[in-house]
Every structure is written in C-alpha cells, then in structure tokens.
Design a protein around this motif. Sequence first.
Motif, PDB file in Angstrom:
ATOM      1  N   ALA A 168       0.828  -1.202   0.000  1.00  0.00           N
ATOM      2  CA  ALA A 168       0.000   0.000   0.000  1.00  0.00           C
ATOM      3  C   ALA A 168       0.867   1.259   0.000  1.00  0.00           C
ATOM      4  N   GLU A 169       1.946   1.229   0.779  1.00  0.00           N
ATOM      5  CA  GLU A 169       2.842   2.385   0.828  1.00  0.00           C
ATOM      6  C   GLU A 169       3.546   2.597  -0.508  1.00  0.00           C
ATOM      7  N   MET A 170       3.935   1.500  -1.168  1.00  0.00           N
ATOM      8  CA  MET A 170       4.601   1.637  -2.463  1.00  0.00           C
ATOM      9  C   MET A 170       3.648   2.189  -3.515  1.00  0.00           C
ATOM     10  N   VAL A 171       2.391   1.762  -3.476  1.00  0.00           N
ATOM     11  CA  VAL A 171       1.383   2.349  -4.366  1.00  0.00           C
ATOM     12  C   VAL A 171       1.311   3.851  -4.139  1.00  0.00           C
ATOM     13  N   ASP A 172       1.239   4.249  -2.887  1.00  0.00           N
ATOM     14  CA  ASP A 172       1.146   5.665  -2.543  1.00  0.00           C
ATOM     15  C   ASP A 172       2.356   6.439  -3.057  1.00  0.00           C
ATOM     16  N   LEU A 183      -7.057   6.041  -6.191  1.00  0.00           N
ATOM     17  CA  LEU A 183      -7.833   5.443  -5.115  1.00  0.00           C
ATOM     18  C   LEU A 183      -7.380   3.996  -4.978  1.00  0.00           C
ATOM     19  N   LEU A 184      -6.988   3.597  -3.765  1.00  0.00           N
ATOM     20  CA  LEU A 184      -6.601   2.217  -3.489  1.00  0.00           C
ATOM     21  C   LEU A 184      -7.797   1.472  -2.913  1.00  0.00           C
ATOM     22  N   LYS A 185      -8.275   0.468  -3.653  1.00  0.00           N
ATOM     23  CA  LYS A 185      -9.386  -0.361  -3.196  1.00  0.00           C
ATOM     24  C   LYS A 185      -8.845  -1.663  -2.626  1.00  0.00           C
ATOM     25  N   ILE A 186      -9.425  -2.097  -1.501  1.00  0.00           N
ATOM     26  CA  ILE A 186      -8.970  -3.315  -0.843  1.00  0.00           C
ATOM     27  C   ILE A 186     -10.175  -4.196  -0.495  1.00  0.00           C
ATOM     28  N   ASN A 187     -10.007  -5.486  -0.678  1.00  0.00           N
ATOM     29  CA  ASN A 187     -10.975  -6.470  -0.217  1.00  0.00           C
ATOM     30  C   ASN A 187     -10.175  -7.659   0.303  1.00  0.00           C
ATOM     31  N   ALA A 290      -2.124   4.010  10.591  1.00  0.00           N
ATOM     32  CA  ALA A 290      -0.924   4.399  11.346  1.00  0.00           C
ATOM     33  C   ALA A 290       0.182   4.904  10.432  1.00  0.00           C
ATOM     34  N   SER A 291       0.213   4.411   9.177  1.00  0.00           N
ATOM     35  CA  SER A 291       1.291   4.794   8.257  1.00  0.00           C
ATOM     36  C   SER A 291       1.094   6.184   7.664  1.00  0.00           C
ATOM     37  N   GLY A 292      -0.149   6.679   7.672  1.00  0.00           N
ATOM     38  CA  GLY A 292      -0.407   8.015   7.157  1.00  0.00           C
ATOM     39  C   GLY A 292      -0.353   8.121   5.652  1.00  0.00           C
ATOM     40  N   LEU A 293      -0.878   7.135   4.934  1.00  0.00           N
ATOM     41  CA  LEU A 293      -0.917   7.201   3.472  1.00  0.00           C
ATOM     42  C   LEU A 293      -1.625   8.470   3.010  1.00  0.00           C
ATOM     43  N   SER A 294      -1.123   9.045   1.915  1.00  0.00           N
ATOM     44  CA  SER A 294      -1.746  10.258   1.388  1.00  0.00           C
ATOM     45  C   SER A 294      -2.894   9.947   0.438  1.00  0.00           C
ATOM     46  N   CYS A 295      -2.857   8.782  -0.243  1.00  0.00           N
ATOM     47  CA  CYS A 295      -3.931   8.451  -1.180  1.00  0.00           C
ATOM     48  C   CYS A 295      -5.117   7.869  -0.419  1.00  0.00           C
ATOM     49  N   PRO A 296      -6.349   8.100  -0.894  1.00  0.00           N
ATOM     50  CA  PRO A 296      -7.524   7.521  -0.235  1.00  0.00           C
ATOM     51  C   PRO A 296      -7.553   6.000  -0.379  1.00  0.00           C
ATOM     52  N   VAL A 297      -8.065   5.326   0.649  1.00  0.00           N
ATOM     53  CA  VAL A 297      -8.168   3.866   0.672  1.00  0.00           C
ATOM     54  C   VAL A 297      -9.588   3.501   1.062  1.00  0.00           C
ATOM     55  N   TYR A 309      -5.621 -17.687  -7.648  1.00  0.00           N
ATOM     56  CA  TYR A 309      -4.682 -18.047  -6.588  1.00  0.00           C
ATOM     57  C   TYR A 309      -4.722 -17.134  -5.371  1.00  0.00           C
ATOM     58  N   TYR A 310      -5.502 -16.041  -5.392  1.00  0.00           N
ATOM     59  CA  TYR A 310      -5.561 -15.164  -4.220  1.00  0.00           C
ATOM     60  C   TYR A 310      -6.307 -15.842  -3.076  1.00  0.00           C
ATOM     61  N   THR A 311      -5.799 -15.648  -1.859  1.00  0.00           N
ATOM     62  CA  THR A 311      -6.411 -16.268  -0.687  1.00  0.00           C
ATOM     63  C   THR A 311      -6.676 -15.283   0.444  1.00  0.00           C
ATOM     64  N   GLY A 312      -6.109 -14.097   0.390  1.00  0.00           N
ATOM     65  CA  GLY A 312      -6.276 -13.109   1.455  1.00  0.00           C
ATOM     66  C   GLY A 312      -6.608 -11.744   0.884  1.00  0.00           C
ATOM     67  N   ALA A 313      -5.865 -10.728   1.326  1.00  0.00           N
ATOM     68  CA  ALA A 313      -6.113  -9.364   0.862  1.00  0.00           C
ATOM     69  C   ALA A 313      -5.965  -9.269  -0.655  1.00  0.00           C
ATOM     70  N   ILE A 314      -6.822  -8.474  -1.280  1.00  0.00           N
ATOM     71  CA  ILE A 314      -6.702  -8.175  -2.706  1.00  0.00           C
ATOM     72  C   ILE A 314      -6.772  -6.666  -2.882  1.00  0.00           C
ATOM     73  N   PHE A 315      -5.993  -6.176  -3.858  1.00  0.00           N
ATOM     74  CA  PHE A 315      -5.842  -4.746  -4.078  1.00  0.00           C
ATOM     75  C   PHE A 315      -6.184  -4.378  -5.517  1.00  0.00           C
ATOM     76  N   GLU A 316      -6.676  -3.167  -5.672  1.00  0.00           N
ATOM     77  CA  GLU A 316      -6.865  -2.610  -7.010  1.00  0.00           C
ATOM     78  C   GLU A 316      -6.722  -1.091  -6.912  1.00  0.00           C
ATOM     79  N   VAL A 317      -6.063  -0.506  -7.891  1.00  0.00           N
ATOM     80  CA  VAL A 317      -5.814   0.935  -7.894  1.00  0.00           C
ATOM     81  C   VAL A 317      -6.475   1.557  -9.114  1.00  0.00           C
ATOM     82  N   LYS A 318      -7.240   2.621  -8.875  1.00  0.00           N
ATOM     83  CA  LYS A 318      -7.921   3.349  -9.941  1.00  0.00           C
ATOM     84  C   LYS A 318      -7.394   4.780  -9.996  1.00  0.00           C
TER      85      LYS A 318
END
Length: 468
Positions: A168-172, A183-187, A290-297, A309-318
């Motif tokens: 998430a930080e690297m995306v930011d 916008l970082l979307k997480i599920n 806690a990390s203080g990301l600047s982009c909305p999540v 093959y995903y089993t846990g957190a999944i990410f998508e950036v728009k």
Amino acid sequence: MAQKPSIPKGTRDFSPVEMARRNYIFDTIRSVFTTYGYSQIETPAMENLSTLLGKYGDEGDKLLFRILNSGDAFSGIDYESFRIEGDSFNSKALSLQVAEKGLRYDLTVPFARYVVQHRGELSFPFKRYQIQPVWRADRPQKGRYREFYQCDVDAIGSSSLLLELELAEMVDRVFAALGIRVLLKINNRKLLTGFGDICGFPDKVTDITVAIDKLDKIGLPAVEEEMAERGLTQEAIAVIREILSLQGGFAEKVQSMRTLFSGGSSSGLRSEAGLKGLEELEELFGLIEASGLSCPVELDLSLARGLNYYTGAIFEVKALDFAIGSICGGGRYDNLTGIFGLPDTSGVGISFGADRIYDVLLGLDKFPETLSDAPTVLFANMDAASARYVIPVAGALRSRGISAEIYPDSSKLKKQFDYAERRGIPFLSINGETEAASRTVNFKNLSSGEQRSFSADDIDSILAFLRA
C-alpha cells in the motif's frame, strides 16, 4: 510487390520519445521498489504450459498464447483419438500434444515457479521485483493490449500483514512521484469465500467471484443474471445482493458484514472464513491508518479480481482523474508455491500496469517536459579535419556524463541545424580551422541563442555552461 509492413493486433512499436517516457515510468517504479529492499529478477518469456495452465481459471486459460513444438508439431498425431463426434475434436487436449510451452500470462506464477526451483539459493522472506512483458490473447481495445509490461513486486515466505502495508505504501509513493491521484481499493478473498458460505453455495465461490468481478463494467442486474446462469438460486442471489448493496465507511461495512457472516443474513448461515477475512482487514486498515498514506483507501466488497490463486487481501488501484481500467492490482496468495512442491509458503504481491500508467500520464499531460532521447550537444561536421578536432572534446564530455553526438557527414550547415531542431538537441557546437588553431570550442544554446567559446581543455567550464 513489396510486402506491406505490419505488426500483430494488440502490439505496438515504441518511438524514441515513447521509450524515454516509458523508462521514466520504469525508473520511478524501480526506485520505490528498491527503497523497500526488493531485488530484481527476470524469468523467460515462455514457460512450460504445465506451469501456466489452471492458475488463472478457465477464462484465463483461454487467453494463454501457446507455442507450437519445434519442427513439424502435427506429425505423428493420432487425430482419431481426439475425435469427439462427427467432425468435432477435443481441441484442448489436442493443443497439449502440439504445444508444450506458452508465453507467460503474468509474472506471479513464473515467480512462484522460480522460488521453488531456486529455493536452496534464496533467503526468506524473499522480496523481488520484476519488470517484463506478458502476453494475453485478449480482444485489443483502449488500455488493453495483447503484449504489455507489468512491474511486479512480491514478498514470499511470511504471512505478516506488514507486507500488505508495504504494498500500500509503495502504491502511494509511486503514484505520488508520478503526479497521479489514485484510489486504493482493498478487499479480502476470504470474504468472497464467505459470500458462498452464507448464500448456501460454497462450491460456487469461483462462479460468484467471476461474476461480481465484472460489477463495475456490466452493473448489478447483469451480474445477478450471470450468477443465475452459473446455477445460483434467486434466494442465494438475494444474499449476494444484500452484501453488494452495503453502504457506509469501513467501520460500518465491517460491522454489517460481521452480522451477516455470524448468521444474520436471510439464509441464517454462518461463515468462519468470512469472519477471519474481516479480522485481517481490520488489522490491515489499522496499519494503513498508522502509516499516514496520502492516497484515499476504501473497502470495496465487490472487488474480486479474477485470478484464482488469491487467498487473502486483494488490491486494485484506480486513477481518479482519468477514465481507464485498474492501473495496479494484486493480493495475498497462500498456496501458489504448493503446486510446485513448496507448501505452506505464503506470499503477497502487486503489479503496476506500465502501459495503462503511460496512457494516464499522457492523457493528463503529466510527463515531465525535460524527458528527451536527444543528446545534449551536437558537434557540427564542417569537414574531416574539424570532425577529428572535436572527437576528443566529445569523448571528454561523454566521460563526464554528457551525451554528445558528432554529425556523421560533412553536410550543409542548414541541414545540420535542421537535424538538431528535429531531434530537440539543446546545444550546437560549430568549429573550423580557426577554433582548431586556437584550441577553442564554440557552443550555442539553440533555445536562448546564447553562444560561448571555451578552451578545448576547460571541460569544467563547458560542463557548467551545458548544465546551466
């Protein structure tokens, strides 16, 4: 008749200007990856089909480019053994006989193969990044190509959610450096498993996932229609609709989901997987806060991503200011290396779509104006003697990091001026017998018109002028 030159649909040539821009993207992404301790690897363009098949679902398998075996791939084939009825053949089984290799579909599955094959040489957790092309036999359209680059970053050998935070930080950081608002979307894939549990169809999680992954593109009614076609009852679909219609922020959605997964849906069924997914999401969002990301999540319950093959957190950036599909995506996978003989090794990664990022930067006019493939200075070629005179000067500049070019032919000066202008070369150096006799070199700034003369040995002063 000469053959008309062409390239396959869904592929592109890249001009020098385009390559300068693409390298700007790659260099920006690479610089962020390395600050988090990730090392670069590369894998072959082709993999054994046995490595690729079954990792992306049925739809993904259909998009694999297969490579015919060397020589006459079809010789010695017993076609009758592949006949189904009449003139129909089992083309899938036949293709495996004539094509044992395929172009890689993504960089994650080859990475998992690499980890297992080289596990004795690696230190875990192993953190790698990879910037290479991938191929998919998709229908070409705006923002979607058959050959495109991915910039992947993965860590394998730890289940810590601190690694998800790093992604998430690297995306930011990447998109802030590129000047793109995102916008970082997480599920969490466990929530999708929970969808199947509480609607009464745990065996149809993949069908549910494939359907809701298209929600943004086709809308909820069409998603419900597809789920019905895949065998879900109207009662089950109503439960999924209830989930996808949840409103509010992160805390509100989590509370509502906890109620549903605890047996509070219309079906009354419970899902332990769904509840576990909620725990992981709460921990991850706490770390992100806690990390203080600047982009909305945001938590997006419809985010499914089609890879199996995903089993846990999944990410998508728009991108927020440009209409295009996702420009980055990834997630947690717990079992991918297990199929290659290394079980119980969890990994997580994310992929930056360089080609879509390019389209966004171009559409928003965000590429730096200073990007150029042109040399800093062009030495004019007046005659053979003048060319020989400037060779050591050009060499001295190159050794100090200044790109320099000597025009190859003794042409008219206007032609050389025009060449410098077309290439966007900022400085021109014209030298003849007078300069050679006095051991001087002239330089002209083609934008400002400023012209200076220096001793041929005073490289420091020349550098200061060219870098001003």
